[in-house]
Design an enzyme around this catalytic site. Structure first.
Site, PDB file in Angstrom:
ATOM      1  N   ARG A  16     -20.369  -1.155 -16.590  1.00 10.53           N
ATOM      2  CA  ARG A  16     -19.319  -2.093 -17.006  1.00 10.53           C
ATOM      3  C   ARG A  16     -19.024  -3.050 -15.860  1.00 10.53           C
ATOM      4  O   ARG A  16     -18.694  -2.620 -14.747  1.00 10.53           O
ATOM      5  CB  ARG A  16     -18.062  -1.310 -17.376  1.00 10.53           C
ATOM      6  CG  ARG A  16     -16.830  -2.138 -17.719  1.00 10.53           C
ATOM      7  CD  ARG A  16     -15.677  -1.173 -17.981  1.00 10.53           C
ATOM      8  NE  ARG A  16     -14.449  -1.832 -18.400  1.00 10.53           N
ATOM      9  CZ  ARG A  16     -13.485  -2.230 -17.584  1.00 10.53           C
ATOM     10  NH1 ARG A  16     -13.615  -2.075 -16.267  1.00 10.53           N
ATOM     11  NH2 ARG A  16     -12.387  -2.783 -18.050  1.00 10.53           N
ATOM     12  N   LEU A  17     -19.160  -4.348 -16.112  1.00 10.38           N
ATOM     13  CA  LEU A  17     -18.864  -5.367 -15.107  1.00 10.38           C
ATOM     14  C   LEU A  17     -17.394  -5.748 -15.236  1.00 10.38           C
ATOM     15  O   LEU A  17     -17.009  -6.552 -16.088  1.00 10.38           O
ATOM     16  CB  LEU A  17     -19.768  -6.578 -15.290  1.00 10.38           C
ATOM     17  CG  LEU A  17     -21.282  -6.312 -15.288  1.00 10.38           C
ATOM     18  CD1 LEU A  17     -22.058  -7.619 -15.401  1.00 10.38           C
ATOM     19  CD2 LEU A  17     -21.716  -5.535 -14.053  1.00 10.38           C
ATOM     20  N   ASP A  18     -16.582  -5.173 -14.377  1.00 10.67           N
ATOM     21  CA  ASP A  18     -15.130  -5.328 -14.467  1.00 10.67           C
ATOM     22  C   ASP A  18     -14.692  -6.706 -13.991  1.00 10.67           C
ATOM     23  O   ASP A  18     -15.128  -7.185 -12.936  1.00 10.67           O
ATOM     24  CB  ASP A  18     -14.448  -4.249 -13.617  1.00 10.67           C
ATOM     25  CG  ASP A  18     -12.944  -4.404 -13.581  1.00 10.67           C
ATOM     26  OD1 ASP A  18     -12.309  -4.214 -14.626  1.00 10.67           O
ATOM     27  OD2 ASP A  18     -12.418  -4.741 -12.500  1.00 10.67           O
ATOM     28  N   ALA A  19     -13.806  -7.347 -14.778  1.00  5.50           N
ATOM     29  CA  ALA A  19     -13.221  -8.650 -14.411  1.00  5.50           C
ATOM     30  C   ALA A  19     -14.281  -9.653 -13.989  1.00  5.50           C
ATOM     31  O   ALA A  19     -14.069 -10.488 -13.104  1.00  5.50           O
ATOM     32  CB  ALA A  19     -12.182  -8.470 -13.302  1.00  5.50           C
ATOM     33  N   VAL A  20     -15.433  -9.596 -14.640  1.00  7.76           N
ATOM     34  CA  VAL A  20     -16.600 -10.328 -14.192  1.00  7.76           C
ATOM     35  C   VAL A  20     -16.413 -11.844 -14.272  1.00  7.76           C
ATOM     36  O   VAL A  20     -17.008 -12.599 -13.494  1.00  7.76           O
ATOM     37  CB  VAL A  20     -17.843  -9.879 -15.004  1.00  7.76           C
ATOM     38  CG1 VAL A  20     -17.707 -10.249 -16.464  1.00  7.76           C
ATOM     39  CG2 VAL A  20     -19.115 -10.462 -14.431  1.00  7.76           C
TER      40      VAL A  20
END
Length: 561
Positions: free
Chosen positions: A226-230
Site C-alpha cells: 500500500r502506497l500511503d499518502a502517495v
C-alpha cells in the site's frame, strides 16, 4: 531495466549522475538475487483482505504478532487470503504512520521472524509510508544535527512564501518550525502533522533510500504493498503539490521495480480524493498501480442506507468502466483505521447533501474532522465513527444494527474488485469514546485494541453483538469466496428496480450468472423475479422465478442461475 532507466531520466534529467544510477541498478540486482518467493499472479474471487494492526490483540508474556497469529489461526484462517498489517514499524504518533525506522519491527509487536511466521499461514500486505517520516527518526534528527548525509532529505521553505495553492488535507499548518543544532530556525514541510516530515524526492538520494525500503519489504514477503499518502510525494511551489506528473512517474518507477524484482507484487495507491484523480493512479492499466482504493464506496453505501435510496449509488457505479480491464481492479472497503472520507463524495453529491449527512451522523454520535480550503473556509473531510454505529441510530436494537451492517458488507462483497474488511468490522465494534478521550484524537474512536481473552469470550457468547456480527459476516465472506461470478473480472451491471432496491448482475467468463438484490429500506419491498430457477447462496435455498418476491427490510439475495 530499460524502462527503469527511462523513468529515472524522466524524473531527474541532468540531476541524476552516474553514481546514483549505478547504485539504483545495484539495489535492483541484489533484490532479484535474494527474493525467492513466487507470488500469485492476479486475483480471483477467493481473495479477501483483513485490515488490522499488528498489536490489535494482546495477552501476558507474549508479543503481539504471536497473539495475532494465534487469533487468526483459531478464528479466521479459512476466511481471509491476506492480512493487511497496518504500519508495524517503530513509530512516534498516528498509530504507526509516523515511522521512526522503516526497516525494523516495533519491539512490542515482535520481530521480522514473527512476520515470517505469519507469512507461512497467510499472504501479507505492508504499508509503504512513502511521503513522510517521523520527526523522531534518525533521518530527521540527523538533518537537525547537521549531518550532511541528510542535508537535502527534507524541504525547508521561507514562511513568507505564497503556498496558498497547496492542497491541504487537514486543518493543520503546512510548515512547522524546527531549530537546527547550530541555533538557526527553519520551517519544514509537514503535510499531515508536525511529527510527520515530508521527504524531498527531488533529491535522488531520498529515492535511493526509499527504494531500499521497498525492496526490503519485498524480501520480507509482502505480496501487496500500500502506497500511503502517495499523491503528495512531489512538491513544486506554485502548484497544488498533489497528483503532480512526477508523483505519477515515481509510482511508475515503483511499479517497474516490483515487476522486475518480484513479479506478481500488487501496488495499491491510497489517495482519498475525488474519483477521477484516484483512478489516474491506474495509469494506462499496466504501468502504475494494479489497484486503487475505492474511496467513494464507504460514504456512498452509507448514504444509500441512510436515505433508503439506491439511486445515487447506482448512478455512480455505472461509471466504473475501469473494471473492464483484467489487469487492474478496485480495492473495496467500508471501514479502515481512518474515518469515512467525504472528499470522494464531492462531485457526486451536492455539498448541501454532504453537510446534511454529516450533521445527521454527528447528532447520532459520530465525530467530524475538518480541512481548510484555499479561500480560508473549512469543510468536513472525514467522519470518525465505527461503521456499525455509522449505519445505526442510537436507539436501534442489535437486530436492526446487524441487518443494516450485513447489507452494507454484502454490497461491497458484490462489487467488482478485491474486498477488504477492517478488524473492527469483523468484531462488530462500537464507538470507542474512551479511546478518543484518553488519546486526544478523533480517529481513536475506531482503533480500539483488545485483550485476547476478552474478545474471544465475547465472540463465543451467542447473545453478544460481536458473536452474531462475526458469524454472519464470515458466512457471507465464505459464500462469496466459493462463487466464481464474484471474480473481479466478471462482468458487472447495476441498476435500481425501484428507489429502494439495488440490483447488481455479475456474470463470469465461464457462464456462471448471479443476480444480487438489496432492499435498502426498513420495510418490505416487492421485486418481480425473472423466469429462472434460482439458487439463493446466502440461505442455501431454491427460489422459483417468474413471481413477485417480497423482500424483507434490509434483506440481501444472492441468486445464482
Amino acid at each position: 531495466m530499460q524502462k527503469i532507466n527511462k523513468l529515472l531520466n524522466d524524473i531527474y534529467g541532468d540531476d541524476l549522475d552516474d553514481s546514483v544510477f549505478d547504485a539504483f541498478l545495484l539495489k535492483v540486482e541484489q533484490g532479484k538475487k535474494y527474493i525467492k518467493k513466487h507470488r500469485k499472479l492476479g486475483w480471483d474471487e477467493s481473495d479477501v483482505v483483513l485490515i488490522t494492526y499488528a498489536d490489535q490483540f494482546h495477552q501476558c508474556n507474549e508479543n503481539n504478532l504471536t497473539t495475532l497469529r494465534e487469533f487468526y489461526q483459531r478464528w479466521l484462517g479459512d476466511v481471509f487470503s491476506h492480512i493487511h498489517l497496518l504500519p508495524f514499524y517503530p513509530w512516534s504518533s498516528d498509530d504507526g504512520f509516523s515511522v521512526v525506522d522503516y526497516h525494523q519491527v516495533a519491539p512490542s509487536s515482535g520481530s521480522w521472524q514473527d512476520i515470517s511466521q505469519l507469512n507461512k499461514i497467510t499472504k501479507l500486505m505492508f504499508d509503504f509510508v512513502c511521503n513522510h517520516i517521523s520527526a523522531q527518526s534518525e533521518w530527521f534528527q540527523g538533518y537537525l544535527s547537521g549531518n550532511k548525509k541528510y542535508q537535502d532529505f527534507f524541504i525547508s521553505v521561507d514562511p513568507k512564501t505564497d503556498l496558498s495553492a497547496v492542497t491541504r488535507p487537514r486543518a493543520l499548518p503546512l510548515l512547522t518550525p524546527f531549530t537546527l543544532a547550530e541555533g538557526a530556525q527553519q520551517y519544514i514541510w509537514t503535510t499531515f502533522s508536525a511529527d510527520q516530515i515530508d521527504l524531498n524526492f527531488a533529491n535522488p538520494q531520498v529515492l535511493l533510500a526509499m527504494v531500499d525500503v521497498l525492496i526490503h519489504y519485498l524480501q520480507q514477503g509482502a505480496d501487496y504493498v500500500r502506497l500511503d499518502a502517495v499523491g503528495y510525494m512531489w512538491k513544486t511551489i506554485g502548484t497544488s503539490c498533489i497528483h503532480l506528473e512526477k508523483t505519477h512517474l515515481l509510482v511508475k518507477l515503483f511499479r517497474a521495480l516490483v515487476d522486475e524484482i518480484a513479479p506478481g507484487t500488487v501496488l495499491i495507491t491510497e489517495t482519498n480524493v475525488p474519483h477521477n484523480d484516484n483512478v489516474a493512479y491506474l495509469g494506462n492499466g499496466h504501468d502504475e498501480a494494479q489497484m486503487v482504493y475505492q474511496f467513494p464506496l464507504p460514504p456512498l453505501v452509507l448514504h444509500a442506507i441512510h436515505s433508503g435510496s439506491a439511486q445515487v449509488l447506482s448512478r455512480w457505479a455505472n461509471t466504473l468502466s475501469e473494471s473492464d480491464n483484467p489487469d487492474t481492479t478496485w480495492f473495496n472497503f467500508l471501514a479502515s483505521h481512518d474515518g469515512i472520507g467525504l472528499n470522494p463524495l464531492r462531485g457526486i453529491l451536492p455539498e448541501e447533501e454532504i453537510l446534511q449527512l454529516v450533521d445527521h451522523l454527528e447528532q447520532e454520535g459520530a465525530l467530524v474532522s475538518w480541512k481548510y480550503n484555499p479561500d480560508g473556509t473549512r469543510s468536513p473531510y472525514e467522519i470518525n465513527v465505527t461503521y456499525m454505529d455509522a449505519l445505526s441510530q442510537r436507539n436501534s436494537n442489535d437486530e436492526q444494527r446487524l441487518a443494516r451492517f450485513i447489507l452494507a458488507h454484502a454490497i461491497i462483497l458484490t462489487f467488482p474488485g478485491v474486498p477488504a474488511i477492517y478488524v473492527q468490522s469483523i468484531l462488530g465494534s462500537r464507538n470507542n469514546y474512551s479511546g478518543v478521550e484518553s488519546l486526544g484524537y478523533n480517529r481513536a474512536i475506531n482503533r480500539q485494541k483488545y485483550a485476547l481473552e476478552e474478545i474471544e469470550t465475547q465472540l463465543g457468547d451467542e447473545h453478544h453483538l460481536r458473536h452474531n456480527t462475526f458469524n454472519k459476516l464470515i458466512h457471507l465472506i465464505g459464500v462469496r469466496k466459493r462463487e466464481v461470478s464474484f471474480h473481479p473480472a466478471s462482468s458487472f451491471a447495476v441498476n435500481c428496480a425501484s428507489d429502494s432496491i439495488l440490483v447488481i448482475q455479475r456474470s463470469s467468463q465461464c457462464g456462471n450468472n448471479l443476480l444480487a438484490l438489496f432492499n435498502l429500506k426498513d420495510n418490505e419491498c416487492e421485486f418481480f423475479l425473472p423466469n429462472n430457477n434460482f439458487h439463493e447462496l446466502i440461505a442455501n435455498q431454491k427460489i422459483i422465478g417468474n413471481q413477485t418476491y417480497h423482500m424483507q427490510p434490509y434483506q440481501v439475495l444472492w441468486l445464482s442461475y
